[in-house]
Write an enzyme that holds these catalytic residues in place. Structure first.
Site, mmCIF file in Angstrom:
data_model
loop_
_atom_site.group_PDB
_atom_site.id
_atom_site.type_symbol
_atom_site.label_atom_id
_atom_site.label_comp_id
_atom_site.label_asym_id
_atom_site.label_seq_id
_atom_site.Cartn_x
_atom_site.Cartn_y
_atom_site.Cartn_z
ATOM 1 N N LYS A 183 45.531 62.752 -19.629
ATOM 2 C CA LYS A 183 45.449 62.835 -21.093
ATOM 3 C C LYS A 183 45.608 64.277 -21.559
ATOM 4 C CE LYS A 183 41.515 62.673 -23.344
ATOM 5 N NZ LYS A 183 40.243 62.225 -23.955
ATOM 6 N N ASP A 242 44.169 58.280 -25.345
ATOM 7 C CA ASP A 242 42.746 58.455 -25.610
ATOM 8 C C ASP A 242 42.153 57.107 -26.031
ATOM 9 O OD1 ASP A 242 43.637 58.042 -28.176
ATOM 10 O OD2 ASP A 242 43.018 59.988 -28.945
#
Length: 212
Positions: free
Chosen positions: A121, A139
């Site tokens: 991420k 996310d």
């Protein structure tokens, strides 16, 4: 309607709804985004933005932060939670930037992943926001919304969601699309309350709202 067709239409509608697709973490240098995204784990971006101001007042660059005692970093970042592990990762990451990259953040995904405390991420966020390269940031908002919208089918693991989205999201759209999902997830397609489907710009495309 195929997933690809649905994805492209959702992308266009979110563009109209949220013209400004921006990261909500404050930064003006790549290394600062690395620090902030590590601090943002289980913490709000708003709190991170306040905490890093104090951190950078005391340690204003990669060199200073690399040389900083870990306990001093921890003392400052403690309000973000998980202070000990976050301080340790930030210290190690800055040392590696200093020693291996001359204080610069590499623009290579695998090299980013090799930095302490950096996962997929974070690496995708850096690639998209800093270097303008194809990126998909999975996310919690992204994972929740793409499942509700039917772009992925009951997948919750971030890496697997990312893999599925790469199949249907054009690379050049990925980063901004994920930022817009954050906006939409905070304002409309919320997690802690019932989603405001009546105000949703993609409700007629959304599987959760009954579209198959």
């Amino acid at each position: 309607m195929t997933k690809e067709e649905r994805a492209l239409e959702i992308i266009e509608r979110l563009k109209r709804e949220y013209p400004q697709a921006e990261c909500t973490l404050d930064y003006n240098q790549a290394w600062k985004l690395l620090v902030s995204v590590r601090l943002a784990a289980q913490c709000t971006d708003a709190r991170v933005n306040v905490v890093v101001e104090k951190l950078y007042e005391k340690f204003p660059d990669v060199q200073a932060l690399a040389e900083a005692p870990v306990d001093e970093i921890e003392e400052i970042v403690r309000p973000c939670g998980l202070g000990k592990s976050k301080a340790r990762d930030i210290s190690a990451c800055m040392k590696k930037l200093r020693d291996e990259y001359g204080g610069r953040v590499p623009d290579d995904f695998d090299k980013l992943l090799a930095l302490p405390g950096v996962g997929r991420k974070s690496a995708n966020l850096i690639m998209g926001d800093v270097f303008g390269k194809p990126a998909i940031v999975t996310d919690t908002h992204c994972i929740r919304l793409v499942n509700r919208m039917g772009l992925v089918d009951g997948i919750k693991e971030p890496a697997k969601v990312e893999k599925e989205l790469w199949k249907i999201i054009p690379g050049e759209e990925g980063s901004d699309f994920c930022h817009r999902l954050v906006n939409h997830g905070r304002e409309i397609c919320t997690a802690r309350t019932k989603p405001f489907c009546e105000r949703c710009c993609v409700k007629d495309l959304c599987k959760r709202a009954g579209v198959e």
